[in-house]
Enzyme design. Structure first.
Site, PDB file in Angstrom:
ATOM      1  N   GLU A 384       0.845  -1.186   0.000  1.00  0.00           N
ATOM      2  CA  GLU A 384       0.000   0.000   0.000  1.00  0.00           C
ATOM      3  C   GLU A 384       0.889   1.248   0.000  1.00  0.00           C
ATOM      4  O   GLU A 384       1.136   1.830  -1.021  1.00  0.00           O
ATOM      5  CB  GLU A 384      -0.962  -0.029   1.192  1.00  0.00           C
ATOM      6  CG  GLU A 384      -2.014   1.073   1.102  1.00  0.00           C
ATOM      7  CD  GLU A 384      -3.341   0.706   1.702  1.00  0.00           C
ATOM      8  OE1 GLU A 384      -3.475  -0.390   2.262  1.00  0.00           O
ATOM      9  OE2 GLU A 384      -4.265   1.528   1.609  1.00  0.00           O
ATOM     10  N   GLU A 654      -2.380   0.554  13.279  1.00  0.00           N
ATOM     11  CA  GLU A 654      -3.510   0.970  12.448  1.00  0.00           C
ATOM     12  C   GLU A 654      -4.838   0.767  13.168  1.00  0.00           C
ATOM     13  O   GLU A 654      -5.751   1.565  13.063  1.00  0.00           O
ATOM     14  CB  GLU A 654      -3.493   0.126  11.168  1.00  0.00           C
ATOM     15  CG  GLU A 654      -4.657   0.350  10.239  1.00  0.00           C
ATOM     16  CD  GLU A 654      -4.474  -0.390   8.916  1.00  0.00           C
ATOM     17  OE1 GLU A 654      -3.778  -1.423   8.909  1.00  0.00           O
ATOM     18  OE2 GLU A 654      -5.018   0.080   7.897  1.00  0.00           O
TER      19      GLU A 654
HETATM   20  C1  BGC Z   1      -5.364   2.908   4.515  1.00  0.00           C
HETATM   21  C2  BGC Z   1      -5.850   3.985   5.421  1.00  0.00           C
HETATM   22  C3  BGC Z   1      -6.719   4.871   4.605  1.00  0.00           C
HETATM   23  C4  BGC Z   1      -7.888   4.035   4.254  1.00  0.00           C
HETATM   24  C5  BGC Z   1      -9.028   4.720   3.624  1.00  0.00           C
HETATM   25  C6  BGC Z   1      -6.541   2.107   4.078  1.00  0.00           C
HETATM   26  O1  BGC Z   1      -6.226   1.065   3.262  1.00  0.00           O
HETATM   27  O2  BGC Z   1      -4.370   2.154   5.076  1.00  0.00           O
HETATM   28  O3  BGC Z   1      -5.035   4.459   6.335  1.00  0.00           O
HETATM   29  O4  BGC Z   1      -7.012   6.096   5.130  1.00  0.00           O
HETATM   30  O5  BGC Z   1      -7.541   2.896   3.527  1.00  0.00           O
HETATM   31  O6  BGC Z   1     -10.096   4.359   4.271  1.00  0.00           O
END
Ligand code: BGC
Length: 775
Positions: A384, A654
């Site tokens: 990501e 997270e």
């Molecule tokens: C990310 C987040 C991001 C989100 C959006 C995720 O995959 O890691 O931090 O803000 O998607 O909802």
């Protein structure tokens, strides 16, 4: 050579790190004296690419070189350089600058940053060789989900010009053109997500022609931000043989960078280093949360004495490595992990009498370090690593307390505006690689929140000017998507990752997405009004003020009861309504008491997600519930800030429950252990525990106002504002409250002094100087 020049600020930070983490050795960096910030040139060079058929499967790195003669005594030499792909340059075998992953990441389809390096020391009289290596990087390498390739283009290319001035005043420019040579060398493949392969048996062979590449349709811009450099180094604190028999080294800190390896072996021996953030419940190496990212270094030995390896065009988020291919057990001495992040100067320090809060501060800072690498990313380890706008928005103020991020954000915000869609929707990620996906409440607001926050912190009107049109466009987008001033269209991430009860009866912690959207619609409109005032745009002030009234009216009609209860009736719904002044003045205290009852209903736990969490304690403090704010902050069972620390976290997670109390993982799909968003509490800690607040943009006026509570008996903090260093140190001893403050020249302060009970607050107005107070 250059790394021995360590700036005092960096040294201080290094010392701080030594104190707060026994395993960190020393900050390797020092703002690179060779890096010439924001220096522009007039380009005469050509874009060049390899002149031979590429191995299109492995994409080995491409090597370019140019021999040139320098006929006189060099007074000054500057290298201007950038690439489509990542570059590393050398002159006469010596590395140019100490930055990594250059030229960094911008919205490449619109602009690419170039760097200017002072290379006076590297160019010698007579025969010289300039050599550049390219890797796929963000330009065309495996990127983000599904390891997307070729997002910005299919071919790597280079542009550079070396501008030499001799002592006799003569100037010479060496440019990239078709007189260069190209070829291959030891780097056999590299990508951001998957890692790098280096084969020492491959000698560099740069003897093939180059071709003039297609011109670049975007803009080349000088680098305003801070390149990524090496910082703290770590030695393994443990060598582990896991129950599965894996050889694992633990560096004691979840960090972002890579491992430098010294190794001896036989020719053809292949060593692999796989990276992981955590071990699983059984103590085995765990990489499922990296999803599609292979995160692996592969090194093939030449077999002649000691060999040294480190990657060039990738990075990893890790605390543990698994090593394969050694002939003997790993010797910790041979492994050094190095943290790589933007070369931002530390700006704040925070320490208090509660060690768990100090650890939280440590984790917040490491979350920032690992994710501030050219672009503010959500996470640094899985497939990501994107510039998620919502995450950056919630964390920006905390980020500024910890490090000087003025140019880091200033540069990135240009891309936010460039990637913004025609209809005003701000993309979810910047640089946008999600094909224009855009328009979520709380994410798109990065366009207003970050410029306003940076103006507050640095007093720099320029960022408001720079972003003003983009700010208005975002509000325009929300207006376009509203009916009777209610923003009730589109898909939104909502209060992302808010609490879900383990028994799944926690649905009452979920806040309606449109209700949230309406709050952010109001907030962004307010920030446009604020910016319009600063920039003297009276018509806009009037227009947006009228709009704001209508937005809030519509909110109250749609989402609140007569007595100030809010439809979703969640912590986040009250937090956002109160933070953004959505309710009538008379209803606010009642709403704040509903918030408190919602916290008590969860036995003094928060239930907020990405959007509610940053403001939770601020709202509690503002409405006289500081005690409750402290109770939340010091809570150490799930969900809370300290729970991950109890579970051994060294960065911010997270999810509130990335690892559950029984040691199992919440999920494999989206479970990063280095995600700074929830670290946004840092801002409250500086403002309310230490009490350091900006009373006016750029801290010309400082407010020192500690709110006592949580059983804390002392706090020491500092913050380097544009005028200089603010220091606050308070303690409670023998029933007395004492506070020492330093205010830099050019600032004045109002100090609010509580007694040891937090009551009988006295107010003092002070100018620059050192002060001691007691109450
Ligand atoms: C990310 C987040 C991001 C989100 C959006 C995720 O995959 O890691 O931090 O803000 O998607 O909802």
């Amino acid at each position: 050579m250059r790394s021995s020049l360590i700036k005092p600020g960096v040294l201080l930070a290094a010392i701080f790190m030594l104190v707060s983490n026994a395993f960190a050795q020393k900050d390797q960096s020092g703002a690179d004296p060779a890096f010439l910030h924001n220096l522009a040139t007039k380009w005469q060079a050509h874009w060049i690419q390899i002149g031979y058929p590429e191995d299109s499967l492995n994409h080995p790195s491409q090597y370019f070189s140019k021999q040139f003669d320098s006929s006189g005594k060099v007074k000054q030499a500057r290298l201007f350089i950038t690439s489509r792909g990542l570059y590393e340059a050398q002159i006469n075998g010596k590395r140019v600058g100490n930055a990594y992953l250059t030229p960094g990441w911008t919205s490449y389809n619109k602009r690419i940053a170039y760097q200017a390096w002072d290379v006076t020391d590297l160019v010698k009289k007579g025969d010289n060789i300039l050599q550049v290596t390219l890797g796929d990087g963000w330009y065309r390498g495996a990127l983000a989900f599904e390891n997307r390739r070729n997002y910005f283009g299919t071919k790597l290319s280079l542009i550079c010009q070396l501008e030499v001035t001799y002592t006799n005043g003569r100037k010479e420019i060496i440019i990239s053109d078709d007189s260069w040579k190209s070829g291959e060398g030891p780097i056999r493949q590299s990508s951001i997500n998957n890692g790098e392969t280096i084969d020492h048996n491959r000698v560099m062979q740069i003897d093939k022609p180059v071709r003039i590449a297609d011109d670049y349709a975007g803009k080349l811009v000088p680098t305003e931000s801070y390149p990524a450099t090496k910082h703290e180094v770590f030695k393994p604190i443990k060598v582990i043989t896991t129950p599965k028999g894996e050889k694992v080294l633990d560096f004691g800190q979840n960090l972002v960078g890579w491992v430098m390896l010294k190794v001896k072996g036989k020719q053809g021996d292949t060593i692999t280093i796989q990276h992981a953030e955590v071990l699983d419940k059984a103590g085995n190496f765990y990489i499922a949360n990296l999803r599609g990212a292979q995160a692996k270094s592969t090194y093939i030995l030449k077999g002649q004495g000691e060999e040294f390896f480190e990657p060039h065009f990738t990075y990893f988020g890790f605390r543990y490595i698994q090593i394969k291919g050694l002939r003997a057990d790993p010797d910790p001495e041979d492994f050094t992990a190095v943290a790589i992040y933007a070369d931002m100067q530390p700006s704040g320090t925070f320490e208090c009498s509660n060690p768990m809060l100090n650890k939280l501060q440590h984790n917040i800072q490491w979350g920032q370090k690992g994710n501030f690498l050219y672009v503010p990313t959500d996470c640094p380890q899985r497939d990501e690593r994107l510039g998620w706008t919502g995450d950056a928005q919630v964390f920006a103020h905390t980020a500024a307390y910890n490090f000087d991020v003025q140019y880091f954000f200033k540069q990135w915000m240009v891309d936010v505006a460039l990637d913004q869609r025609k209809d005003g929707a701000v993309t979810f990620v910047v640089p946008d690689i999600l094909d224009g996906a855009a328009g979520s409440a709380g994410w798109g607001d990065v366009s207003t929140v970050v410029p306003w926050t940076m103006y507050q912190v640095y007093g720099d009107k320029e960022i408001l000017q720079q972003q003003y049109e983009s700010m208005k466009k975002w509000v325009g987008f929300m207006t376009q998507n509203s009916t009777n001033d209610l923003w009730n269209k589109g898909d939104h991430f909502g209060d992302w990752l808010s609490y879900h009860s383990p028994t799944d009866d926690g649905s009452d912690a979920i806040t309606d997405k449109y209700e949230i959207a309406q709050c952010f619609y109001a907030y962004s409109t307010q920030l446009v009004i604020n910016a319009a005032r600063v920039l003297g745009k009276t018509e806009d002030v009037n227009y947006y003020s009228a709009l704001l009234n209508r937005i809030k009216d519509a909110y109250r009609k749609e989402y609140t009861t007569y007595s100030g209860r809010i439809l979703s009736n969640t912590q986040s719904s009250y937090v956002l309504a109160l933070q953004f002044d959505m309710l009538l003045e008379k209803d606010r205290p009642t709403a704040a008491s509903y918030l408190v009852s919602k916290i008590r209903a969860y036995d003094h736990h928060l239930t907020t997600g990405f959007l509610g969490t940053p403001y939770l304690c601020h709202v509690l403090s503002r409405f006289g519930h500081t005690k409750e704010a402290y109770r939340l902050l010091l809570q150490d069972t799930y969900p809370s800030w300290l729970y991950p620390i109890k579970m051994g976290a060294t960065t911010i997670w997270e999810r509130w429950d990335g690892i559950k109390p029984d040691g199992s993982f919440q999920t494999t799909a989206m479970n990063s252990f280095n995600h700074y968003a929830y670290g946004a509490i840092g801002d409250w800690m500086y403002q309310h525990i230490a009490g350091i607040q900006a009373g006016s943009p750029g801290y010309k006026q400082v407010i020192i106002r500690p709110d006592l509570g949580g059983g804390l008996t002392w706090c020491k903090a500092s913050y380097i504002c544009p005028q200089g260093k603010i220091i606050v140190s308070w303690k409670i001893a023998d029933g007395k409250f004492t506070l020492d403050a330093t205010i830099p020249k050019g600032s004045a302060a109002v100090v609010y002094l509580p007694d040891a009970e937090g009551k009988n607050i006295q107010q003092k107005n002070i100018s620059a100087g050192n002060y001691h107070f007691s109450n």
